[in-house]
Scaffold this active site. Structure first.
Site, PDB file in Angstrom:
ATOM      1  N   GLU A 187      12.627  31.138  -4.325  1.00  0.00           N
ATOM      2  CA  GLU A 187      11.549  30.660  -3.439  1.00  0.00           C
ATOM      3  C   GLU A 187      10.837  29.461  -4.059  1.00  0.00           C
ATOM      4  O   GLU A 187      10.457  28.524  -3.357  1.00  0.00           O
ATOM      5  CB  GLU A 187      10.550  31.792  -3.144  1.00  0.00           C
ATOM      6  CG  GLU A 187      11.168  33.049  -2.530  1.00  0.00           C
ATOM      7  CD  GLU A 187      12.102  32.788  -1.356  1.00  0.00           C
ATOM      8  OE1 GLU A 187      11.830  31.862  -0.563  1.00  0.00           O
ATOM      9  OE2 GLU A 187      13.115  33.497  -1.229  1.00  0.00           O
ATOM     10  N   HIS A 245      12.479  26.186  -3.524  1.00  0.00           N
ATOM     11  CA  HIS A 245      12.238  25.654  -2.169  1.00  0.00           C
ATOM     12  C   HIS A 245      11.000  24.749  -2.119  1.00  0.00           C
ATOM     13  O   HIS A 245      10.869  23.947  -1.197  1.00  0.00           O
ATOM     14  CB  HIS A 245      12.040  26.796  -1.174  1.00  0.00           C
ATOM     15  CG  HIS A 245      13.316  27.365  -0.627  1.00  0.00           C
ATOM     16  ND1 HIS A 245      14.299  26.583  -0.070  1.00  0.00           N
ATOM     17  CD2 HIS A 245      13.740  28.656  -0.525  1.00  0.00           C
ATOM     18  CE1 HIS A 245      15.288  27.374   0.349  1.00  0.00           C
ATOM     19  NE2 HIS A 245      14.982  28.623   0.076  1.00  0.00           N
ATOM     20  N   GLU A 302      19.050  25.855   1.430  1.00  0.00           N
ATOM     21  CA  GLU A 302      19.538  27.111   0.856  1.00  0.00           C
ATOM     22  C   GLU A 302      20.661  26.926  -0.165  1.00  0.00           C
ATOM     23  O   GLU A 302      20.778  27.700  -1.100  1.00  0.00           O
ATOM     24  CB  GLU A 302      19.974  28.066   1.966  1.00  0.00           C
ATOM     25  CG  GLU A 302      18.864  28.404   2.966  1.00  0.00           C
ATOM     26  CD  GLU A 302      17.654  29.054   2.317  1.00  0.00           C
ATOM     27  OE1 GLU A 302      17.727  29.439   1.147  1.00  0.00           O
ATOM     28  OE2 GLU A 302      16.615  29.165   3.010  1.00  0.00           O
TER      29      GLU A 302
END
Ligand SMILES: [Zn+2]
Length: 1067
Positions: free
Chosen positions: A424, A427, A446
């Protein structure tokens, strides 16, 4: 629903600058090509959000949905002259009023299409001229999704939703072991949009059930959000597509507490992407508390906006000026230590690697546990949300995590927390700083997060062997190979999976640009039933391609180029082509062709190559020849054969490895100077060379290497098997690749036999058979892969297929004997002392993991040992079988797991009266009896001859004991898998009839069961039958892509039979 008075006053008082418009009337621009997409005529730059939310815990004892109200002010610019503003508004939303450019719109000017979720605001004659700036103001009301809202029954915990604010209870050591499938489907869960496209909805149930249970027992609740992909529109009207990035600021009001019911918990807290701009204000008159949040530092897409309301504890750390908090349910702050460490580490690690500091994004980073989130975690900028087991580790070392993670123990859960938080956090750069323009290119998010989660985790805890990148780890439990690389190579092997990305139309990095039909949907059309597989293509294959390239160009060059990319495109929506341009320097630095020519085809074409290596010694040189072919001959037809750029690392024993790079179907390299030993003085040949060349020794390539010369294969197999103790995952990776080569008919089964023989000895000598070290998983992988292959090989009556069965028996027999039918294990220790050293992470596996691994492996090993005819296991099973039928088949409810093996043995290896006894038992047992399915399995799978066993199996299926047609189709699947070929020929006709009936009864829902059965067909006649059956069903219940996928699988099966020399002419 009534609006609070204050909002109505605002609505009347709003007067906003509007750009001068001429008197010409503009058309209302909508997206006619794709009506569910925005028309790109009006572009937002800033949102100001006001929400009046309820106290989530006021819902504890009520059964009605929670309403809320809000308003949004959006600064917009017209990109084209238009007489309307089109934006998204959720299906559950009610629009109370709107003002555009200071002009209040009448009800007739507001059109809310709940199906397309489009809100059209008609501006009449005034309109917006191209370039004009304006302010769009909308007041609305909506409901917080919960278990009482019928709409949410189809949609789960996303949008703005009510959630339990709790931690799942720890598992007991006696809990049933989750199957590998259950573990796989509950980890790395899919993003919402992909999930909704998948056929099964069962994953949504936990949220509803958990919420119901929390309401019933009065547990604390919270309000949370999950907007990816398209659910921000359910919380506020917005331009809800990822290309429309804008600044956000928010004011959120919640009721004042003080009703005296929760004195023991922390006060109601509201969280947003940004820090609070000022301390919360209390408005006693209105009975509310007002939280005002700073404007985001940069433009963000709507799907990354998040908020949370509830009573939380937290731990806090400040590092390099960033304030980190991990929020937990009250009382669980001590559980957040590992997540805090991993989060701070990942933020600083990536910031340093990319030369792009997190302080350019936000002044704070919060992580929060959301009990009802329907995915693992979400990378909202500044406010990451996590399912509790992905964030919180119980500091009590004797407590197992909840199922299904409990099967891996606390050590496995700690791995997951480290990987998921690193994912995460990555990201924040890929997804949040640069955002894909459309979901077609979600790889840009991703593929990077998946690859780099291992990279960061490996840096944090090298001993855990996530990636073996640092050189400090020993690669004994390489998570990367097992959970990403192997998955990518497996699911992309048949030729029916889509490509990683699809080209986007238009140019520039900001809207407007023309929207066309999503290519991603076309990809899904190839096989919509495999939507989850599609997402794995851009997660797992995307990550595998990234790792291959990064390893080739060097991680430092790779990171440097990505850093430049982030700086060049920050806060924008770069495309895959932009990324290729940014990577150009990294490719140039190692003299490779530009990324646009080398890397992009990997992303654009489905499948991957198999590379064949062979050595040739001439009088003057030693030559290495390479050629490439697609793994599947059933890739979508292209005008020319698929060619991939290949960065192949080759190792030569005793010498430094080198790179053999080519971009053609065939290539040759003079490797005479790669050997440290001189050539033979008489012949000039490198004598050892033929057996000592290894292509891709560390599994860096998203391809599979095979060898033309058998000596090289043998040397490779022996080498990998002999290093099983130190590098078990390398042995596993090679074994899986050989399975793929045989399954796709690149190699005969005899090669696999050699691999299994080498492993059988080594695995049999290893006392550790379960647990996170992966040997148990290794056995399971081999047995599962072999199960499918053996169906095809049963049509091949020759020594090679017999040798394979013998090798499998030698692998599984000793394992089954060691495990036995009765567990002699003592229960796992539950009183492991909790100590400071077990926090923040466990230093090694907890003791129960090995035991749980054995428990999970036992039924699989016993069944296979019986199926492969291991004498000792068959003998023991027969004894149990006869005792069972003598006792009327009634079995205690514990330990059902090994019973299939018992009944299979009785039917297949017993005498005629054993067969008759089992037949009687099946017909006299109620299908509700938990042992019934085991007995039926034995009866069907144990068919040994066309006349006796087969007839009995078919009689059982046709009798009235199975009145559920789905169960009948499953029963046919068992016969197709286990019965002798002559019996299988009798299965087709009744299977086909039942399939038609099942489709007529339940339509598309029957597809999964029927697909399973049809995928086992192995003959030309079977293919013809399946083709005609599917042709009649295509239009009504089965998507063309699914039919294509099934027929391709049958062709692959037929190829295996042909390749391995079967006569292939039964019936
Ligand atoms: Zn992700």
């Amino acid at each position: 629903m009534c609006l609070p008075a204050r909002i109505s006053v605002l609505l009347l008082a709003a007067t906003i600058h509007i750009a001068a418009s001429d008197t010409l009337s503009f058309p209302c621009i909508t997206n006619t090509t794709n009506p569910s997409y925005l028309p790109s005529s009006v572009i937002p730059s800033h949102y100001s959000l006001l929400l009046s939310l309820p106290d989530p815990n006021d819902a504890s004892n009520t059964s009605s949905a929670l309403p809320f109200t809000g308003s949004i002010s959006i600064n917009v610019t017209a990109a084209a002259s238009t007489s309307c503003v089109v934006l998204h508004a959720g299906a559950d939303m009610s629009i109370m009023g709107a003002i555009v450019g200071g002009v209040k719109l009448g009800p007739a000017a507001i059109t809310h299409d709940r199906v397309s979720q489009m809100l059209t605001l008609s501006l009449g004659s005034s309109g917006l001229a191209q370039g004009a700036k304006s302010l769009v103001y909308v007041e609305f009301s909506a409901v917080i999704r919960d278990d009482t809202n019928p709409a949410s029954y189809d949609t789960g915990g996303h949008g703005i939703f009510l959630s339990p604010n709790t931690v799942p209870p720890p598992d007991s050591p006696d809990s049933p072991i989750a199957s590998p499938d259950e573990v796989a489907s509950s980890l790395w869960r899919l993003k919402t949009g992909q999930r909704r496209q998948a056929t099964g909805q069962s994953l949504l149930a936990p949220w509803r059930e958990a919420l119901k249970a929390a309401r019933a027992d009065g547990s604390l609740l919270m309000i949370a959000t999950q907007f990816e992909q398209s659910d921000a529109r359910g919380c506020f009207p917005s331009f809800d597509e990822p290309a429309y990035k804008a600044y956000f600021e928010a004011r959120i009001e919640v009721p004042l507490e003080g009703r005296g019911k929760r004195v023991a918990v922390p006060p109601l807290t509201v969280l947003f992407n940004t820090a609070e701009a000022e301390p919360a204000l209390i408005d006693y008159q209105r009975g509310i508390k007002v939280f005002r949040f700073r404007r985001t530092m940069n433009p963000l897409p709507t799907y990354l906006i998040a908020l949370a309301v509830g009573n939380f504890d937290f731990i806090q750390r400040t590092s390099r000026g960033i304030r980190y908090r991990v929020y937990t349910p009250p009382g669980y702050a001590a559980w957040a230590a590992l997540a805090m460490n991993a989060t701070v580490h990942a933020v600083e690690f990536f910031g340093d690697r990319y030369g792009f500091d997190y302080s350019r994004m936000n002044s704070k980073l919060d992580s929060i546990s959301v009990g009802g989130i329907d995915m693992d975690a979400m990378e909202n900028q500044g406010l990451c949300t996590y399912a509790p087991p992905m964030l919180l580790l119980n500091p009590n070392a004797s407590a197992l995590p909840p199922t299904p993670i409990s099967s891996w123990g606390r050590y496995g859960q700690a791995h997951l927390i480290t990987l998921v938080t690193s994912h995460e956090i990555l990201h924040m750069w890929f997804g949040d700083t640069v955002t894909m323009r459309d979901w077609d290119q979600e790889y840009l998010n991703e593929g990077f997060a998946r690859a780099m989660q291992y990279y960061a985790a490996d840096d944090l805890i090298p001993e855990w062997d996530f990636y073996s990148r640092t050189g400090r780890s020993t690669a004994t439990t390489n998570s990367w190979l097992r959970f990403t690389y192997e998955v990518a190579q497996g699911l992309d092997s048949t030729g029916t999976a889509p490509a990683i990305v699809y080209p986007l139309p238009g140019g520039g990095d900001q809207p407007p640009f023309p929207k066309q039909q999503l290519k991603m949907e076309e990809g899904l059309m190839q096989d919509p039933s495999k939507a989850p597989l599609f997402s794995k293509i851009f997660y797992e294959k995307g990550a595998a391609v990234n790792r291959m390239v990064a390893t080739h160009v060097g991680w430092d060059h790779w990171d440097e180029a990505l850093g430049a990319h982030l700086n060049a495109h920050q806060w924008q929506n770069p495309t895959v082509e932009d990324l290729m341009r940014s990577l150009a320097p990294a490719f140039a630095s190692v003299g490779s062709p530009p990324a646009m020519e080398s890397m992009l085809p990997w992303l654009r074409q489905p499948g991957y190559p198999v590379i064949t290596l062979s050595l040739e010694s001439t009088a003057t040189a030693t030559l290495l020849h390479a050629s490439q072919l697609p793994i599947s001959r059933y890739l979508p037809s292209a005008s020319e054969p698929s060619i991939w750029w290949i960065p192949l690392r080759v190792s030569v024993a005793g010498s430094k490895s080198f790179v053999f790079e080519f971009n053609s179907s065939r290539a040759v390299m003079d490797i005479s100077n790669k050997f440290s030993a001189p050539p033979d003085s008489h012949t000039g040949e490198h004598k050892a060379a033929a057996s000592l060349i290894v292509g891709d020794p560390a599994f860096w390539g998203m391809f599979i290497v095979r060898y033309k010369q058998s000596a090289q294969w043998e040397s490779r197999i022996t080498g990998v098997a002999s290093s099983l103790e130190t590098k078990p995952d390398y042995a596993r990776a090679l074994c899986k690749q050989i399975f793929l080569l045989v399954t796709m008919s690149h190699e005969p089964v005899s090669l696999l036999t050699k691999m299994i023989e080498s492993l059988a000895q080594k695995l049999g000598a290893n006392p550790v058979i379960g647990g996170y070290k992966g040997t148990g998983d290794f056995y399971t992988m081999i047995l599962e892969q072999a199960e499918k292959l053996i169906v095809m090989l049963s049509y091949v009556d020759n020594a090679a297929s017999g040798d394979f069965v013998t090798a499998m028996r030698s692998l599984v027999g000793p394992l089954a004997e060691r495990l036995g039918f009765e567990s002699t294990d003592t229960p796992p220790p539950t009183a492991v002392s909790s100590s400071a050293s077990s926090v923040p992470w466990p230093e090694k596996e907890d003791a129960g993991v090995e035991l749980r691994g054995r428990t999970a492996l036992r039924p699989v090993a016993l069944l296979n040992a019986v199926a492969y005819g291991n004498p000792a296991t068959v003998k023991a099973a027969l004894v149990r079988f006869r005792a069972r039928v003598a006792g009327g088949g009634v079995k205690s409810s514990t330990d059902q797991s090994s019973e299939r093996a018992v009944y299979l043995a009785g039917m297949r290896y017993g005498l005629q009266n054993d067969t008759v006894a089992l037949q009687k038992l099946v017909f006299s047992t109620s299908p509700a009896n938990p042992d019934f399915n085991n007995m039926l399995f034995g009866l069907l799978a144990g068919a040994t001859s066309e006349n006796l066993g087969c007839g009995i199996g078919l009689d059982a299926i046709h009798s009235t004991i199975l009145n559920d047609k789905a169960a009948i189709v499953k029963a046919f699947s068992i016969m197709l898998q286990y019965a002798p070929p002559s019996c299988r020929a009798r299965v087709w006709e009744p299977l086909s009839t039942t399939a038609l009936k099942l489709w007529a009864e339940i339509g598309a829902d029957a597809t999964k069961t029927i697909t399973e059965a049809l995928s086992l067909l192995t003959t030309v006649d079977g293919l013809a039958n399946a083709t005609s059956l599917l042709a009649t069903q295509n239009a009504s219940v089965m998507p063309a892509g699914t039919a294509h996928s099934i027929l391709t699988q049958v062709k692959i099966n037929i190829d295996i039979v042909a390749t391995n020399g079967g006569s292939n002419n039964f019936n």
